[in-house]
Design a protein around this motif. Structure first.
Motif, PDB file in Angstrom:
ATOM      1  N   ARG A   1       0.844  -1.200   0.000  1.00 54.01           N
ATOM      2  CA  ARG A   1       0.000   0.000   0.000  1.00 54.01           C
ATOM      3  C   ARG A   1       0.872   1.240   0.000  1.00 54.01           C
ATOM      4  NH1 ARG A   1      -3.979  -0.504   4.946  1.00 54.01           N
ATOM      5  NH2 ARG A   1      -5.053   1.167   3.832  1.00 54.01           N
ATOM      6  N   LEU A   2       0.487   2.199  -0.840  1.00 58.28           N
ATOM      7  CA  LEU A   2       1.153   3.491  -0.901  1.00 58.28           C
ATOM      8  C   LEU A   2       0.082   4.562  -0.819  1.00 58.28           C
ATOM      9  CD1 LEU A   2       2.475   1.506  -3.357  1.00 58.28           C
ATOM     10  CD2 LEU A   2       4.220   3.281  -3.219  1.00 58.28           C
ATOM     11  N   ALA A   3       0.272   5.538   0.074  1.00 59.50           N
ATOM     12  CA  ALA A   3      -0.709   6.606   0.233  1.00 59.50           C
ATOM     13  C   ALA A   3       0.005   7.949   0.338  1.00 59.50           C
ATOM     14  CB  ALA A   3      -1.563   6.364   1.475  1.00 59.50           C
ATOM     15  N   ARG A   4      -0.661   8.978  -0.181  1.00 60.50           N
ATOM     16  CA  ARG A   4      -0.135  10.344  -0.087  1.00 60.50           C
ATOM     17  C   ARG A   4      -1.267  11.261   0.363  1.00 60.50           C
ATOM     18  NH1 ARG A   4       3.760  13.999  -1.742  1.00 60.50           N
ATOM     19  NH2 ARG A   4       2.960  16.049  -2.380  1.00 60.50           N
ATOM     20  N   GLN A   5      -0.981  12.049   1.376  1.00 60.07           N
ATOM     21  CA  GLN A   5      -1.938  13.017   1.886  1.00 60.07           C
ATOM     22  C   GLN A   5      -1.368  14.417   1.737  1.00 60.07           C
ATOM     23  OE1 GLN A   5      -4.529  12.647   5.682  1.00 60.07           O
ATOM     24  NE2 GLN A   5      -2.686  13.732   6.343  1.00 60.07           N
ATOM     25  N   GLN A   6      -2.110  15.257   1.036  1.00 65.69           N
ATOM     26  CA  GLN A   6      -1.670  16.632   0.829  1.00 65.69           C
ATOM     27  C   GLN A   6      -2.885  17.546   0.934  1.00 65.69           C
ATOM     28  OE1 GLN A   6       0.727  17.287  -2.601  1.00 65.69           O
ATOM     29  NE2 GLN A   6       1.006  19.463  -2.215  1.00 65.69           N
ATOM     30  N   GLY A   7      -2.886  18.368   1.961  1.00 60.73           N
ATOM     31  CA  GLY A   7      -4.013  19.254   2.180  1.00 60.73           C
ATOM     32  C   GLY A   7      -5.274  18.451   2.430  1.00 60.73           C
TER      33      GLY A   7
END
Length: 752
Positions: free
Chosen positions: A247-253
């Protein structure tokens, strides 16, 4: 008098343009939303419906006891599990199971792709990988339902976690169970930062055949020279499986994007209530999701693709060689076909299924006011399936048998749901969902095109190929739920719905009435053979459910009573496929629309007995009563539970968490005569569980079936695990599936 309400969807015209417009609207919204907005909090989907829910923390004391994720759902009143393979149980909600339930894994709609449904959705998620499971019983909201009449199960992995500073964490665990020498392990590794999350999870488990508490059969022969099976041993019940996920996740704003890559490799799983064993199941999945919090609510979208390669044949507990030499007890040599009838031999019966399951979901939660929430969404799912059986010799040749050729099932859906707080004590939710379900399949052929081929393969294939195989259903789901707080202690909930399910590919396109071929197609584990039906209409269920909940002011006592009734028009049941049906033996059946009614009540109770120096003592109980019958024949519906319950005394002090459990079931006497269902005696099972937790380490131990009780499973189906299983009545009839005898287990999990 039965309640009646119905609205047929063919009165509603929904054009392709409408689908395209809404999908474009939902996808385009984030392009015009600012990224630095002040957003509001939006509760989770279908908050008014309040599903039964359990988290990984609550399940920890059960994970070491089972490798089957579906089995963990039996803690909910009204939910039971139909016996299948060791990691492939089929959950049943209030008497409706398998494809009658919508099952989502991390947002992906998944379906079994096998003529025996050996790879159900929950078999791809190991118990140790669960973050949360939610169960919507019966009246599921339209945002969570669709193409199902029994309810919805939503299983999710642990959510991504972000940290202000880079952080590495993980967990490692292992377990062992004595009865079938089951063992396994799990590994979890995570790296998180303020914006990024990376995680690997892996699970492996393996077990041998399990043993009942005492002898339950009279035959030891396996059909393989020199291989005998003990009279208390449940043949074809071993397994081995491994699951991996990255799993790869990115959170931005306000944006969260996540990519999940899944892989399963299952080299073997025996099925004691089917005529075949799983010898390979390989799955690859890609799951991409995105969500954004906005000034008006939340936007969500998902894109996924799943590919499955599935193979079956006879495992070590079943006869492998078939033909004239094998019948005379002589060894079979090289594989031969029809040209040499004097020495005909067939080396097993290899069966293969290949499927691609793809889907798209877009939805928007829109806060109209502080007390009003609108949900809009669209779903698309397409399943492509090839089911073929390669030649193995004798009657199984010289060509390839096409069981389902280029089968396709496509769903397109739109839904709208409104949730509003009418008064501080009164909440209302209602919704509508339209689905178009289209099915098709290409022409088929048997092992041989010769008119002399066994089972009239050529003639039946020709009839099938001339028929209209392009089918389409327009289904309309309606739901309404109202909850009222009568007093600080009492709450009343009333829900009603109209739900629809279209037939699956195996119910529709399986075409051969040849006993050998038909017996290889069986979705319920009753030992019979099945033929599909191109004229099946969608099942339409009308549901009415009431829930009365009481909770003491100090929250130490809780009681919930939930009566319900479900009437199903065009229920897909079974009838005799020809005039040769006989009681006391296995038969060839055909899927047929009939009528069904299911009514019952679920009870849940929990009370705190004491909380003092000796710890916290709690008593909990669940119970379910179900009357499920085919109203055309008067018979019971197959594999439904009789009156049953579970009583649990739990104790917690310091790091200790212990429980003593008593599981009860009444005799099953309301049976499906057409399927040859067997009565099962009532029973009581005792389980003891002990665990201790430290800051980083947890140890679990326990004993299942503590008193070593011999019992038959009311939903287990027929025991068909050994011998000449390719022959319809070449194995004993009338043996219900036994449950597992006493089993001691232990497990540990270390977090770092």
């Amino acid at each position: 008098m039965p309640f009646q309400f119905s609205l047929r969807s063919d009165a509603v015209a929904v054009s392709a343009c409408t689908f395209s417009t809404l999908a474009f609207y939902l996808v385009s919204l984030p392009l015009f939303a600012a990224t630095d907005i002040e957003h509001i909090e939006v509760e989770s989907k279908a908050t008014a419906a309040r599903p039964w829910s359990v988290t990984a923390t609550e399940l920890k004391n059960q994970i070491a006891a089972s490798s089957d994720t579906a089995s963990l759902l039996s803690r909910f009143a009204g939910v039971s599990v139909k016996q299948a393979g060791a990691v492939s149980g089929l959950p049943s909600i209030r008497g409706l199971a398998d494809d009658r339930i919508r099952i989502q894994l991390d947002g992906m709609d998944q379906v079994a792709a096998c003529p025996n449904h050996m790879n159900p959705p929950l078999s791809y998620l190991a118990p140790a990988a669960i973050g949360q499971i939610q169960v919507y019983a019966g009246v599921s909201p339209v945002s969570a339902g669709g193409d199902s009449i029994g309810g919805t199960i939503v299983a999710e992995s642990l959510p991504p976690e972000f940290s202000t500073q880079p952080q590495l964490s993980g967990a490692v665990g292992a377990f062992y169970r004595s009865n079938n020498q089951a063992r396994g392990g799990n590994l979890l590794l995570s790296h998180s930062s303020q914006q990024h999350f990376l995680q690997y999870s892996g699970n492996w488990s393996k077990g041998n055949n399990y043993h009942a508490a005492a002898d339950f059969k009279t035959q030891q022969a396996s059909g393989r020279p020199g291989h005998l099976i003990a009279l208390d041993e449940v043949g074809s019940s071993g397994f081995e499986t491994q699951n991996h996920q990255l799993r790869l996740a990115r959170q931005q704003g306000v944006d969260l994007v996540e990519l999940q890559l899944g892989y399963q490799q299952m080299p073997y799983q025996g099925f004691a209530n089917q005529r075949m064993d799983l010898l390979k199941n390989q799955q690859h999945s890609v799951n991409l999701s995105w969500q954004r919090d906005t000034s008006f609510g939340q936007l969500q979208s998902r894109l996924y693709r799943e590919k499955v390669e599935h193979s079956m044949d006879f495992g070590p507990d079943r006869q492998f060689w078939y033909g004239s030499l094998a019948l005379m007890g002589k060894a079979c040599g090289p594989v031969r076909f029809h040209g040499d009838p004097a020495g005909t031999c067939a080396a097993g019966m290899p069966m293969h299924s290949e499927s691609v399951n793809s889907g798209v979901h877009v939805s928007s939660d829109i806060a109209l006011t502080e007390h009003s929430l609108l949900r809009l969404g669209s779903d698309f799912q397409q399943l492509k399936l090839d089911d073929y059986w390669t030649a193995s010799g004798g009657a199984m040749g010289p060509g390839t048998f096409l069981n389902i050729n280029q089968g396709e099932r496509r769903r397109i859906a739109l839904f709208a749901e409104h949730e509003v707080v009418i008064h501080s004590d009164w909440l209302l939710q209602y919704g509508v969902r339209y689905e178009q379900v289209a099915r098709n399949a290409s022409p088929v052929r048997g092992y041989s095109d010769s008119s002399n081929a066994m089972g009239m393969q050529a003639m039946q294939a020709a009839q099938f190929n001339l028929a209209d195989r392009k089918l389409s259903d327009d289904n309309l789901d309606l739901t309404v739920l109202s909850r009222y707080q009568l007093s600080p202690e009492f709450e009343l909930e009333l829900a009603a719905a109209q739900k629809n399910r279209s037939a699956n590919l195996y119910e529709t396109y399986v075409w051969s009435g040849w006993a050998m071929a038909a017996s290889m197609n069986n979705l319920v584990g009753d030992g019979n053979g099945y033929v599909g039906n191109l004229t099946l209409r969608p099942e339409q269920a009308r549901l009415l459910a009431l829930s009365l909940n009481w909770q003491s002011l100090d929250h130490k006592q809780q009681v919930s009573v939930k009566p319900y009734v479900t009437q199903v028009d065009d229920y897909i049941d079974a009838v005799a496929a020809n005039n040769s049906w006989q009681a006391g033996q296995f038969n060839i059946l055909r899927y047929q629309n009939q009528q069904a009614e299911l009514k019952g009540v679920d009870l849940t109770l929990q009370t705190e007995l004491a909380q003092n120096q000796s710890g916290r003592w709690q008593l909990s109980a669940i119970g379910s009563y179900l009357d499920a019958r085919n109203t055309v024949t008067g018979d019971g519906l197959y594999q439904t539970q009789p009156l049953h319950g579970r009583l649990t005394l739990s104790h917690a002090i310091g790091g200790w968490d212990n429980s003593l459990e008593w599981q009860l079931s009444k005799r099953k006497s309301r049976l499906s005569v057409i399927r040859g269902e067997q009565a099962t005696a009532g029973y009581g099972l005792v389980a003891l569980r002990v665990s201790h937790s430290w800051p980083q380490l947890r140890l679990d131990a326990g004993v299942e079936n503590l008193l070593d009780k011999l019992y038959a499973q009311p939903q287990g189906g027929a025991y068909t695990a050994q011998g000449m299983t390719m022959s319809l009545n070449g194995i004993p009839f009338g043996i219900p599936m036994p449950g597992m005898g006493r089993s001691v287990y232990a497990g540990l999990n270390y977090q770092f």
